[in-house]
Design a protein around this motif. Structure first.
Motif, mmCIF file in Angstrom:
data_model
loop_
_atom_site.group_PDB
_atom_site.id
_atom_site.type_symbol
_atom_site.label_atom_id
_atom_site.label_comp_id
_atom_site.label_asym_id
_atom_site.label_seq_id
_atom_site.Cartn_x
_atom_site.Cartn_y
_atom_site.Cartn_z
ATOM 1 N N LEU A 65 54.402 62.744 11.473
ATOM 2 C CA LEU A 65 55.145 61.777 12.264
ATOM 3 C C LEU A 65 56.629 62.010 12.066
ATOM 4 N N THR A 66 57.346 62.033 13.136
ATOM 5 C CA THR A 66 58.795 62.186 13.021
ATOM 6 C C THR A 66 59.409 60.799 12.961
ATOM 7 N N THR A 67 60.426 60.680 12.158
ATOM 8 C CA THR A 67 61.134 59.410 12.033
ATOM 9 C C THR A 67 62.545 59.587 12.557
ATOM 10 N N PRO A 68 63.119 58.537 13.065
ATOM 11 C CA PRO A 68 64.491 58.649 13.562
ATOM 12 C C PRO A 68 65.433 59.090 12.444
ATOM 13 N N SER A 69 66.377 59.888 12.823
ATOM 14 C CA SER A 69 67.376 60.346 11.864
ATOM 15 C C SER A 69 68.267 59.177 11.462
ATOM 16 N N VAL A 70 68.459 59.040 10.157
ATOM 17 C CA VAL A 70 69.331 57.988 9.642
ATOM 18 C C VAL A 70 70.558 58.667 9.064
#
Length: 77
Positions: A65-70
């Motif tokens: 799963l890709t997560t939004p870049s923080v």
């Protein structure tokens, strides 16, 4: 995603769309494995016949799963 297994029929179905959504088109991936597509060509599910024979004793799914870049914020000290 929803995964269903029917031991009486030895059938595995993986829903990528809404469970129960009707397929407009089905394609054979390999004998015994079928991919169902919606009217607009979206993959909605995969059906595996004779699942225990096709997949063996253990079924393992790996999902990345890709997560939004923080972006890290720094405040001056």
């Amino acid at each position: 995603m929803k995964i269903e297994y029917d031991p009486a029929r030895d059938l595995l179905y993986i829903w990528f769309g809404d469970p129960g959504e009707k397929a407009a088109r089905t394609e054979i991936v390999v004998p015994g494995v079928y991919a169902d597509f919606s009217r607009d060509g979206k993959l909605i599910g995969i059906e595996v016949l004779d699942a225990s024979e096709m997949l063996g004793d253990k079924v393992q799914f790996e999902v990345v799963l890709t997560t939004p870049s923080v972006e890290a914020t720094t405040e001056p000290s």
